[in-house]
Scaffold this motif. Structure first.
Motif, PDB file in Angstrom:
ATOM      1  N   THR A 140      27.672  39.523  37.290  1.00 41.62           N
ATOM      2  CA  THR A 140      28.141  38.638  36.229  1.00 41.62           C
ATOM      3  C   THR A 140      29.661  38.768  36.162  1.00 41.62           C
ATOM      4  O   THR A 140      30.184  39.881  36.106  1.00 41.62           O
ATOM      5  N   PHE A 141      30.349  37.654  36.172  1.00 40.14           N
ATOM      6  CA  PHE A 141      31.802  37.685  36.023  1.00 40.14           C
ATOM      7  C   PHE A 141      32.159  37.702  34.537  1.00 40.14           C
ATOM      8  O   PHE A 141      31.421  37.175  33.706  1.00 40.14           O
ATOM      9  N   TRP A 142      33.297  38.303  34.222  1.00 39.07           N
ATOM     10  CA  TRP A 142      33.732  38.363  32.828  1.00 39.07           C
ATOM     11  C   TRP A 142      35.242  38.175  32.749  1.00 39.07           C
ATOM     12  O   TRP A 142      35.941  38.320  33.763  1.00 39.07           O
ATOM     13  N   SER A 143      35.731  37.852  31.582  1.00 39.58           N
ATOM     14  CA  SER A 143      37.191  37.728  31.440  1.00 39.58           C
ATOM     15  C   SER A 143      37.636  38.060  30.023  1.00 39.58           C
ATOM     16  O   SER A 143      36.837  38.054  29.071  1.00 39.58           O
ATOM     17  N   PHE A 144      38.900  38.379  29.914  1.00 42.75           N
ATOM     18  CA  PHE A 144      39.503  38.823  28.651  1.00 42.75           C
ATOM     19  C   PHE A 144      40.967  38.407  28.683  1.00 42.75           C
ATOM     20  O   PHE A 144      41.628  38.550  29.709  1.00 42.75           O
ATOM     21  N   VAL A 145      41.456  37.891  27.558  1.00 39.39           N
ATOM     22  CA  VAL A 145      42.882  37.528  27.497  1.00 39.39           C
ATOM     23  C   VAL A 145      43.597  38.507  26.576  1.00 39.39           C
ATOM     24  O   VAL A 145      43.182  38.730  25.437  1.00 39.39           O
ATOM     25  N   TRP A 146      44.620  39.121  27.095  1.00 36.87           N
ATOM     26  CA  TRP A 146      45.433  40.069  26.313  1.00 36.87           C
ATOM     27  C   TRP A 146      46.733  39.362  25.951  1.00 36.87           C
ATOM     28  O   TRP A 146      47.603  39.172  26.806  1.00 36.87           O
TER      29      TRP A 146
END
Ligand code: MTE
Ligand code: MO
Length: 384
Positions: A329-335
């Protein structure tokens, strides 16, 4: 046809999303490639997989399905030359009707395609060996249906797969010319998605990945995915070849009443694991952190990201493929607004059975004395 980026999808109306989902070829979904105004942020020290190795390069990963030329390769006895014209598959042992099939006969059986992540159980054991993983669509025919066709005897307990590749092995002070071999307990071999595979991502399996026929065992580390198979043998007892009982074993200690209890287990099911794959920097300075997480098929509960030893924060999981239990599963997060300087990024996956990806100092990793099944968190450093 234009492909919508993930962000425009998220911003779009429901109608746009539905349209995009029907138009989007599944095989190209993945991380957004860096936008023109985004720059790739390198890791410190350079923990990337060397370019000359055929392995997955995480920082270049954009596709959920790994292209065939990027699927890693491992061979313990070297790469055999298989004469495909003469190739036959034998099914013997405790079966009522032993079979011999040509490749055409095997391919004339009902086809089945499964999407699954292939991972070497040594993957993650050191910073230079973290690309021994791929996610692909494997096509072949059901092992269960073939075994049923051969007719299982009441004594059947275990199913052994022999490869063409061989080497001299010394067992209890004697030399034997042995074929690579692994087995599955009967129940495991009869599982739904186990296939004898000859095609990957719509192309013939390459010789290095096991042509003409290999086993695909979704949810299992790839040591169980025997390549170059020529013989399947049903036994009435457990099988203990080198790759079942001597290599690919894990020795782990557990403290019980102040004493160490050592447990030696076989490498089998994939561990719950995740990685920070890529960091890009947007024009506004925000960092987009993307990664992948995977399990043995147990649903993921969550993936969290820790920045500079701060609180764990939940990341956004790719929803398009969440039903696909044997694939990553791909995931992402914006900092937003990251301060200039050096930063440590580490991800942690937790599955629905409550298994949490451990750290290097957690007892399950600290007391593990063999390198397989290295699912410890994988911290990565950046400087911005
Ligand atoms: N016949 C045979 N099958 C094998 C092996 C091998 O050495 N011989 N290696 C196993 C191991 S350790 C791994 S990691 C996977 C690698 O599969 P790949 O080369 O297609 O990536 O194949 C498995 N199947
Ligand atoms: Mo492996």
């Amino acid at each position: 046809m234009t492909l919508l980026s993930r962000r425009s999808l998220l911003k779009g109306s429901v109608a746009t999303v539905a349209l995009a989902m029907t138009q989007r070829p599944l095989s190209v979904f993945g991380f957004d490639a860096p936008e023109p105004d985004e720059e790739l942020v390198g890791f410190l020290p350079d923990q990337m997989i060397p370019k000359d190795r055929t392995m997955l390069r995480w920082d270049e990963l954009t596709l959920w399905i790994t292209p065939n030329d990027q699927i890693f390769k491992v061979a313990h006895y070297g790469y055999p030359e298989v004469n495909v014209a003469d190739w036959k598959l034998e099914v013997g042992g405790w079966v009522k009707h032993p079979l011999t099939l040509t490749l055409d006969e095997l391919k004339n059986r009902r086809h089945k395609t499964v999407t699954a992540t292939l991972e070497c159980s040594g993957n993650g054991s050191n910073p230079g060996f973290m690309g021994a993983i791929a996610n692909a669509r494997w096509t072949g025919t059901s092992l269960r249906s073939l075994l049923k066709h051969a007719g299982l005897h009441d004594r059947a307990r275990e199913v052994v797969f022999f490869g063409v590749d061989q080497k001299t092995e010394n067992v209890r002070s004697q030399d034997f010319e042995m074929h690579f071999s692994r087995s599955l307990a009967l129940e495991e071999a009869m599982a739904d998605d186990v296939i004898l595979c000859w095609e990957v991502n719509g192309e013939p399996l390459s010789p290095r990945n096991g042509a003409p026929v290999r086993l695909v065992v979704p949810g299992w580390f790839s040591i169980a995915w025997t390549k170059w198979i020529t013989r399947i043998e049903v036994l009435d007892r457990r099988f203990m070849s080198k790759y079942m009982g001597r290599e690919y074993v894990t020795i782990r200690g557990e403290e019980v009443d102040g004493k160490m209890l050592w447990k030696e287990t076989q490498v089998g099911l994939i561990d719950t694991k995740s990685i920070v794959a890529r960091v890009t920097r947007r024009k506004d300075g925000a960092l987009r952190i993307t990664g992948a997480a995977w399990t043995d098929g147990t649903p993921l509960d969550r993936v969290e990201l820790q920045i500079d030893d701060g609180d764990w924060q939940q990341v956004e999981l790719d929803r398009h493929h969440r039903h696909d239990k044997h694939s990553w599963t791909f995931w992402s997060f914006v900092w937003e607004n990251p301060p200039a300087g050096e930063h440590k990024l580490v991800s942690r996956a937790t599955d629905k059975d409550g298994r949490v990806q451990p750290t290097l100092t957690d007892p399950e990793i600290k007391n593990k004395r063999t390198y397989w099944e290295a699912n410890q968190q994988f911290p990565r450093k950046i400087r911005i």
